[in-house]
Write an enzyme that holds these catalytic residues in place. Structure first.
Site, PDB file in Angstrom:
ATOM      1  N   ASN A  93      15.766   1.444   7.850  1.00  0.00           N
ATOM      2  CA  ASN A  93      15.281   1.341   6.469  1.00  0.00           C
ATOM      3  C   ASN A  93      13.849   0.825   6.409  1.00  0.00           C
ATOM      4  O   ASN A  93      13.010   1.345   5.660  1.00  0.00           O
ATOM      5  CB  ASN A  93      16.185   0.403   5.662  1.00  0.00           C
ATOM      6  CG  ASN A  93      17.594   0.925   5.518  1.00  0.00           C
ATOM      7  OD1 ASN A  93      17.860   2.107   5.714  1.00  0.00           O
ATOM      8  ND2 ASN A  93      18.517   0.035   5.183  1.00  0.00           N
ATOM      9  N   GLY A 123      16.396  -5.878   0.445  1.00  0.00           N
ATOM     10  CA  GLY A 123      15.699  -6.783   1.353  1.00  0.00           C
ATOM     11  C   GLY A 123      14.872  -6.048   2.383  1.00  0.00           C
ATOM     12  O   GLY A 123      13.794  -6.499   2.783  1.00  0.00           O
ATOM     13  N   ASP A 124      15.360  -4.894   2.834  1.00  0.00           N
ATOM     14  CA  ASP A 124      14.604  -4.080   3.787  1.00  0.00           C
ATOM     15  C   ASP A 124      13.357  -3.505   3.134  1.00  0.00           C
ATOM     16  O   ASP A 124      12.290  -3.450   3.752  1.00  0.00           O
ATOM     17  CB  ASP A 124      15.481  -2.949   4.328  1.00  0.00           C
ATOM     18  CG  ASP A 124      16.720  -3.454   5.051  1.00  0.00           C
ATOM     19  OD1 ASP A 124      16.649  -4.552   5.648  1.00  0.00           O
ATOM     20  OD2 ASP A 124      17.747  -2.761   5.028  1.00  0.00           O
ATOM     21  N   ALA A 125      13.492  -3.067   1.890  1.00  0.00           N
ATOM     22  CA  ALA A 125      12.320  -2.559   1.161  1.00  0.00           C
ATOM     23  C   ALA A 125      11.297  -3.672   0.980  1.00  0.00           C
ATOM     24  O   ALA A 125      10.085  -3.444   1.104  1.00  0.00           O
ATOM     25  CB  ALA A 125      12.753  -1.991  -0.189  1.00  0.00           C
TER      26      ALA A 125
END
Length: 383
Positions: free
Chosen positions: A57, A277-279
Site C-alpha cells: 500500500n 495509516g499506509d496512505a
C-alpha cells in the site's frame, strides 16, 4: 525544477528512491451495516477484492507521488499472487524484489467494514513472511534514499534497517497493531522515524520504550480526529490520557507542548478506514522529499506561511526538519507540511473502499483546497 503533479518528477533520474518491505496481501473487503448475532445472517452491502498489505500500500502511494518505489516481500505462486503483482506493476511499483514462493499460497485477508468505516480483520498468513533479508540484493539497499518497513519478522526488519542505515539511507518503520508482541526493539535502534497510532503509542509506553534515548527514533503519532504530531524526543515519556483499564481502545496521546510539530485532521465521513495509516505514511514520506528539495506545491507554501505567522492552535514548535538524522529529506523537511499531506492522504483513503486509493499531488492539492484547513474538530479520519 518543478514536479509533475500527476506523476513522477520531470527528471526521473532525480526522483528519490524508496523501498517498502513487509506484507503483500490479497484483500477481500466486505462492507456490512453491522455484524450478525451468533447463528444469524447479515447481507454484504459491498464486496471488493484487490491487492493489499501495508508495504504494498505504501509503495503504491509513493509511486503516485512520483517517488521511485520498490517493493520487497513474498507471495505464493497462485492466482492471488499473480493478480496482486500485476496490479502493483500497473501503478508503477518495481516488484522485482518480491519473492514468489513455489507451492505457497499468497496471504489473503478478509476485512469486515461496518457502517462507520471501522475495520475488523481475519487473516491467513500464507507466504507473507516467507522471505529473508538475504533474498534482497545488497545493491538495492546501497542505492536507496529511504527504506520504509512495515510489520514483519523482527529479525528481518532489524537486518534490513541496519544495512540500509549503514549505507546512509533513511529508515522509517510502521510496525502496526502487533507492535507489542513481536519484539522490534533491536530494529528501532536503526530507525529514524517510527510511525504509530494512539493505541500503538500506548503499547510503547507500557513496554518501557524510552523516547528520550539518544538512539531512539523520532515518533510520528497518528491521532485520528486529533490530527498527527511529530514528538519532541527531549519532551519526556509518552503521556496516555484515558481509562487505564481500556487505554488500548479509548486512550489518547497527550502531545500538547511535547511536539516538534502538530497538524490538524481533515473533516471527512469515512466509508472504510482500511489502509488510511499506509496512505498517511506515503504522504508524509513523499512530502518530506518534496519540501526538503524546495518543491512544495502552492498549497504547501500557504501552509508554511500559516505556520510562520504563528498559528499555534494548529501546530506547535519548529516545523523544519527532524533532528539527529543525516538524511537530507528528513533533516531539511518541513514537518508541518509533511503532516498535513499525510493527514490529507489518510483522509482521502477513508472515503473509498479497499486498502488503497489513488494518491497524486493533484488529488491532494484539490482535497486540501476543498477543506477548512483550520478545522481540528469533527474529523473521523483514522490516520
Amino acid at each position: 525544477m518543478t514536479r509533475n503533479a500527476d506523476g513522477p518528477a520531470d527528471h526521473v533520474s532525480e526522483a528519490p528512491r524508496a523501498l517498502c518491505a513487509g506484507h503483500v496481501n490479497w484483500d477481500v473487503t466486505m462492507q456490512v451495516e453491522r455484524l450478525p448475532e451468533p447463528d444469524g445472517e447479515r447481507p454484504i452491502d459491498h464486496l471488493r477484492q484487490a491487492g493489499g498489505g501495508s508495504a504494498a500500500n505504501v509503495a503504491t502511494g509513493l509511486s503516485g507521488f512520483g517517488v521511485r518505489a520498490e517493493l520487497f516481500g513474498s507471495v505464493g505462486d497462485d492466482d492471488p499472487g499473480t493478480l496482486t503483482l500485476r496490479e502493483l506493476d500497473r501503478t508503477g511499483v518495481d516488484c522485482d524484489p518480491v519473492s514468489v514462493r513455489e507451492g505457497r499460497q499468497t496471504s489473503v485477508k478478509y476485512l469486515i467494514v461496518d457502517a462507520g468505516g471501522e475495520v475488523m480483520v481475519l487473516s491467513a498468513s500464507g507466504a507473507n513472511e516467507a522471505y529473508t533479508a538475504a533474498d534482497l540484493p545488497a545493491a538495492r539497499l546501497a542505492d536507496l534514499d529511504h527504506l520504509h518497513l512495515t510489520g514483519q519478522d523482527p529479525k528481518v526488519a532489524t537486518e534490513l534497517a541496519r544495512t540500509a542505515a549503514d549505507h546512509g539511507a533513511a529508515v522509517s518503520f510502521d510496525p502496526g497493531r502487533r507492535i507489542g508482541d513481536r519484539g522490534y526493539t533491536s530494529a528501532f535502534e536503526h530507525v529514524d522515524v517510527l510511525l504509530v497510532n494512539r493505541r500503538e503509542a500506548a503499547t510503547l509506553e507500557e513496554s518501557g520504550f524510552d523516547s528520550t534515548a539518544t538512539d531512539a527514533p523520532i515518533l510520528v503519532v497518528k491521532l485520528g480526529s486529533e490530527g498527527a504530531a511529530v514528538r519532541d524526543p527531549t519532551a519526556g515519556a509518552i503521556d496516555i490520557v484515558g481509562d487505564a483499564d481500556a487505554v488500548d481502545t479509548t486512550g489518547t496521546v497527550d502531545t500538547a507542548d511535547r511536539d516538534l510539530c502538530r497538524a490538524p485532521a481533515f473533516p471527512v465521513d469515512p466509508v472504510d478506514t482500511t489502509g488510511a495509516g499506509d496512505a498517511f505514511a506515503a504522504g508524509f514520506i513523499a512530502a518530506c522529499f518534496e519540501s526538503a528539495r524546495g518543491r512544495e506545491p502552492e498549497i504547501g507554501n500557504e501552509l508554511a506561511g500559516d505556520v510562520d505567522a504563528g498559528d499555534s492552535t494548529d501546530l506547535g514548535g519548529s516545523n523544519r526538519g527532524i533532528p539527529g538524522t543525516t538524511a537530507p529529506h528528513l533533516r531539511d523537511a518541513d514537518l508541518a507540511y509533511a503532516l498535513r499531506i499525510g493527514n490529507a492522504a489518510g483522509a482521502l483513503a477513508t472515503r473509498e473502499y479497499g486498502a488503497r486509493t489513488t494518491l497524486t499531488w493533484d488529488r491532494i492539492d484539490a482535497f486540501i483546497a476543498d477543506h477548512d484547513l483550520g478545522t481540528r474538530a469533527g474529523s473521523d479520519s483514522p490516520t
